[in-house]
Scaffold this motif. Structure first.
Motif, PDB file in Angstrom:
ATOM      1  N   LEU A   1     -22.189 -19.792 -47.477  1.00  0.00           N
ATOM      2  CA  LEU A   1     -20.898 -19.288 -47.920  1.00  0.00           C
ATOM      3  C   LEU A   1     -20.745 -17.723 -47.254  1.00  0.00           C
ATOM      4  O   LEU A   1     -19.656 -17.312 -46.902  1.00  0.00           O
ATOM      5  CB  LEU A   1     -20.842 -19.202 -49.234  1.00  0.00           C
ATOM      6  CG  LEU A   1     -20.690 -20.458 -49.831  1.00  0.00           C
ATOM      7  CD1 LEU A   1     -20.644 -20.558 -51.523  1.00  0.00           C
ATOM      8  CD2 LEU A   1     -19.242 -21.048 -49.404  1.00  0.00           C
ATOM      9  N   GLN A   2     -21.907 -16.930 -47.023  1.00  0.00           N
ATOM     10  CA  GLN A   2     -21.626 -15.797 -46.284  1.00  0.00           C
ATOM     11  C   GLN A   2     -21.361 -15.722 -44.829  1.00  0.00           C
ATOM     12  O   GLN A   2     -20.406 -14.967 -44.414  1.00  0.00           O
ATOM     13  CB  GLN A   2     -23.171 -14.967 -46.332  1.00  0.00           C
ATOM     14  CG  GLN A   2     -23.572 -14.552 -47.609  1.00  0.00           C
ATOM     15  CD  GLN A   2     -22.770 -13.707 -48.261  1.00  0.00           C
ATOM     16  OE1 GLN A   2     -22.133 -12.681 -47.837  1.00  0.00           O
ATOM     17  NE2 GLN A   2     -22.207 -14.206 -49.505  1.00  0.00           N
TER      18      GLN A   2
ATOM     19  N   GLU B   1     -23.454 -15.360 -57.600  1.00  0.00           N
ATOM     20  CA  GLU B   1     -22.305 -15.677 -56.559  1.00  0.00           C
ATOM     21  C   GLU B   1     -21.912 -17.015 -56.073  1.00  0.00           C
ATOM     22  O   GLU B   1     -20.882 -17.443 -55.941  1.00  0.00           O
ATOM     23  CB  GLU B   1     -22.447 -14.730 -55.034  1.00  0.00           C
ATOM     24  CG  GLU B   1     -22.634 -13.171 -55.162  1.00  0.00           C
ATOM     25  CD  GLU B   1     -23.779 -12.932 -55.479  1.00  0.00           C
ATOM     26  OE1 GLU B   1     -24.012 -11.491 -55.295  1.00  0.00           O
ATOM     27  OE2 GLU B   1     -24.617 -13.459 -55.911  1.00  0.00           O
ATOM     28  N   VAL B   2     -23.172 -17.856 -56.563  1.00  0.00           N
ATOM     29  CA  VAL B   2     -22.864 -19.254 -56.183  1.00  0.00           C
ATOM     30  C   VAL B   2     -23.199 -20.100 -57.314  1.00  0.00           C
ATOM     31  O   VAL B   2     -22.788 -21.471 -57.403  1.00  0.00           O
ATOM     32  CB  VAL B   2     -24.004 -19.722 -55.179  1.00  0.00           C
ATOM     33  CG1 VAL B   2     -23.854 -19.044 -53.826  1.00  0.00           C
ATOM     34  CG2 VAL B   2     -25.451 -19.552 -55.695  1.00  0.00           C
TER      35      VAL B   2
ATOM     36  N   ALA C   1     -14.280 -24.000 -42.227  1.00  0.00           N
ATOM     37  CA  ALA C   1     -13.308 -23.924 -43.644  1.00  0.00           C
ATOM     38  C   ALA C   1     -12.747 -25.024 -43.997  1.00  0.00           C
ATOM     39  O   ALA C   1     -12.293 -25.920 -43.036  1.00  0.00           O
ATOM     40  CB  ALA C   1     -12.287 -22.728 -43.165  1.00  0.00           C
TER      41      ALA C   1
ATOM     42  N   TYR D   1     -25.850 -19.968 -50.815  1.00  0.00           N
ATOM     43  CA  TYR D   1     -25.223 -18.531 -50.723  1.00  0.00           C
ATOM     44  C   TYR D   1     -25.187 -18.093 -49.237  1.00  0.00           C
ATOM     45  O   TYR D   1     -23.904 -17.481 -48.976  1.00  0.00           O
ATOM     46  CB  TYR D   1     -26.321 -17.677 -51.203  1.00  0.00           C
ATOM     47  CG  TYR D   1     -26.119 -16.208 -51.162  1.00  0.00           C
ATOM     48  CD1 TYR D   1     -24.923 -15.569 -51.977  1.00  0.00           C
ATOM     49  CD2 TYR D   1     -26.655 -15.429 -50.388  1.00  0.00           C
ATOM     50  CE1 TYR D   1     -24.817 -14.030 -52.090  1.00  0.00           C
ATOM     51  CE2 TYR D   1     -26.442 -14.007 -49.977  1.00  0.00           C
ATOM     52  CZ  TYR D   1     -25.352 -13.623 -50.812  1.00  0.00           C
ATOM     53  OH  TYR D   1     -25.017 -11.978 -50.804  1.00  0.00           O
ATOM     54  N   GLU D   2     -26.405 -18.336 -48.401  1.00  0.00           N
ATOM     55  CA  GLU D   2     -26.313 -17.875 -47.135  1.00  0.00           C
ATOM     56  C   GLU D   2     -25.087 -18.855 -46.253  1.00  0.00           C
ATOM     57  O   GLU D   2     -24.444 -18.005 -45.342  1.00  0.00           O
ATOM     58  CB  GLU D   2     -27.428 -18.157 -46.370  1.00  0.00           C
ATOM     59  CG  GLU D   2     -28.619 -17.266 -46.921  1.00  0.00           C
ATOM     60  CD  GLU D   2     -28.393 -15.808 -46.826  1.00  0.00           C
ATOM     61  OE1 GLU D   2     -27.479 -15.172 -45.919  1.00  0.00           O
ATOM     62  OE2 GLU D   2     -28.937 -14.921 -47.320  1.00  0.00           O
TER      63      GLU D   2
ATOM     64  N   LYS E   1     -30.871 -17.400 -43.873  1.00  0.00           N
ATOM     65  CA  LYS E   1     -29.642 -17.367 -42.935  1.00  0.00           C
ATOM     66  C   LYS E   1     -29.810 -17.875 -41.628  1.00  0.00           C
ATOM     67  O   LYS E   1     -28.875 -18.527 -41.175  1.00  0.00           O
ATOM     68  CB  LYS E   1     -29.392 -15.718 -42.573  1.00  0.00           C
ATOM     69  CG  LYS E   1     -28.289 -15.396 -41.853  1.00  0.00           C
ATOM     70  CD  LYS E   1     -27.735 -13.953 -41.525  1.00  0.00           C
ATOM     71  CE  LYS E   1     -26.376 -13.623 -41.013  1.00  0.00           C
ATOM     72  NZ  LYS E   1     -26.020 -12.245 -41.078  1.00  0.00           N
TER      73      LYS E   1
ATOM     74  N   GLU F   1     -19.515 -18.910 -43.510  1.00  0.00           N
ATOM     75  CA  GLU F   1     -18.137 -19.537 -43.704  1.00  0.00           C
ATOM     76  C   GLU F   1     -17.711 -19.438 -45.191  1.00  0.00           C
ATOM     77  O   GLU F   1     -18.233 -20.646 -45.864  1.00  0.00           O
ATOM     78  CB  GLU F   1     -18.174 -20.919 -43.099  1.00  0.00           C
ATOM     79  CG  GLU F   1     -16.961 -21.656 -43.076  1.00  0.00           C
ATOM     80  CD  GLU F   1     -15.730 -20.885 -42.854  1.00  0.00           C
ATOM     81  OE1 GLU F   1     -14.847 -20.316 -43.760  1.00  0.00           O
ATOM     82  OE2 GLU F   1     -15.499 -20.418 -41.532  1.00  0.00           O
ATOM     83  N   PRO F   2     -17.153 -18.560 -45.465  1.00  0.00           N
ATOM     84  CA  PRO F   2     -16.829 -18.446 -46.987  1.00  0.00           C
ATOM     85  C   PRO F   2     -15.694 -19.504 -47.448  1.00  0.00           C
ATOM     86  O   PRO F   2     -15.683 -19.733 -48.772  1.00  0.00           O
ATOM     87  CB  PRO F   2     -16.249 -17.124 -47.253  1.00  0.00           C
ATOM     88  CG  PRO F   2     -16.388 -16.479 -45.912  1.00  0.00           C
ATOM     89  CD  PRO F   2     -16.618 -17.265 -44.855  1.00  0.00           C
ATOM     90  N   LYS F   3     -15.347 -20.303 -46.603  1.00  0.00           N
ATOM     91  CA  LYS F   3     -14.519 -21.249 -47.144  1.00  0.00           C
ATOM     92  C   LYS F   3     -15.033 -22.876 -47.052  1.00  0.00           C
ATOM     93  O   LYS F   3     -14.043 -23.525 -46.855  1.00  0.00           O
ATOM     94  CB  LYS F   3     -12.801 -21.211 -46.195  1.00  0.00           C
ATOM     95  CG  LYS F   3     -12.159 -19.989 -46.425  1.00  0.00           C
ATOM     96  CD  LYS F   3     -10.870 -19.668 -45.984  1.00  0.00           C
ATOM     97  CE  LYS F   3     -10.182 -18.452 -46.271  1.00  0.00           C
ATOM     98  NZ  LYS F   3      -8.921 -18.443 -46.114  1.00  0.00           N
TER      99      LYS F   3
ATOM    100  N   ASN G   1     -16.203 -25.828 -48.834  1.00  0.00           N
ATOM    101  CA  ASN G   1     -16.166 -26.402 -49.958  1.00  0.00           C
ATOM    102  C   ASN G   1     -17.521 -27.149 -50.422  1.00  0.00           C
ATOM    103  O   ASN G   1     -17.951 -28.253 -50.226  1.00  0.00           O
ATOM    104  CB  ASN G   1     -15.137 -27.432 -50.002  1.00  0.00           C
ATOM    105  CG  ASN G   1     -14.816 -28.110 -51.504  1.00  0.00           C
ATOM    106  OD1 ASN G   1     -15.422 -27.734 -52.397  1.00  0.00           O
ATOM    107  ND2 ASN G   1     -13.929 -29.004 -51.375  1.00  0.00           N
TER     108      ASN G   1
END
Length: 163
Positions: free
Chosen positions: A36-37, A60-61, A17, A33-34, A3, A39-41, A43
């Motif tokens: 996207l946790q 999840e990834v 994003a 994974y971290e 993280k 900044e989920p958007k 690419n």
């Protein structure tokens, strides 16, 4: 454990994003994974040569990961990514493949960051050789700088040492 690294990369490289990110040698995708946790958007995609790593990645990834060789021409157009990263995996490449990979990272990314293992003395070289059983390239700090320059790598870099 990834993280803080994810936070630093997102901040340092102004990722937001929609930013396109490539992780070369992504392993099981823990850094993806971290990121996207946070900044989920994003690419974001990653590839690794290890089928085992991809098959055992976090669910999840997993859809963002694929099997691929970092030592061949990447299947992406020039400057396709806002950011390309490779952390702790380039040492597994032969000199020829490492040369290709550094050139490809620069070619496909607008910004790049690699973290590589190096050594500053014989003790650190010994420790690195004991740690990195699959390592094909053992470079000193100065040799890495030379290799980056000779291969037109224009991104950021950082070294870790085994003291």
């Amino acid at each position: 454990r990834w993280k803080p690294v994810a936070l630093d990369l997102i901040k340092t490289y102004n990722l937001k994003a929609g930013s396109k990110v490539l992780d070369v040698g992504c392993g099981k995708g823990y850094l993806i994974y971290e990121m996207l946790q946070i900044e989920p958007k994003l690419n974001i995609i990653g590839f690794d040569i290890s089928e085992h790593a991809i098959e055992n990645s976090k669910k999840e990834v997993r859809n963002f990961l694929s099997i691929g060789d970092a030592g061949v021409k990447f299947p992406y157009s020039d400057k396709n990514f806002d950011f390309v990263m490779s952390l702790g995996s380039l040492h597994n490449l032969s000199l020829e493949k490492l040369s290709i990979s550094l050139k490809e990272i620069s070619r496909v990314g607008n910004q790049a960051y690699v973290m590589v293992e190096g050594y500053r003395n014989e003790e650190e070289l010994f420790n690195l050789q004991c740690w990195a059983l699959t390592c094909k390239t053992f470079f000193s700090y100065n040799d890495w700088l030379y290799f980056f320059k000779k291969n037109d790598y224009n991104g950021d870099y950082e070294f870790i040492y085994f003291e």
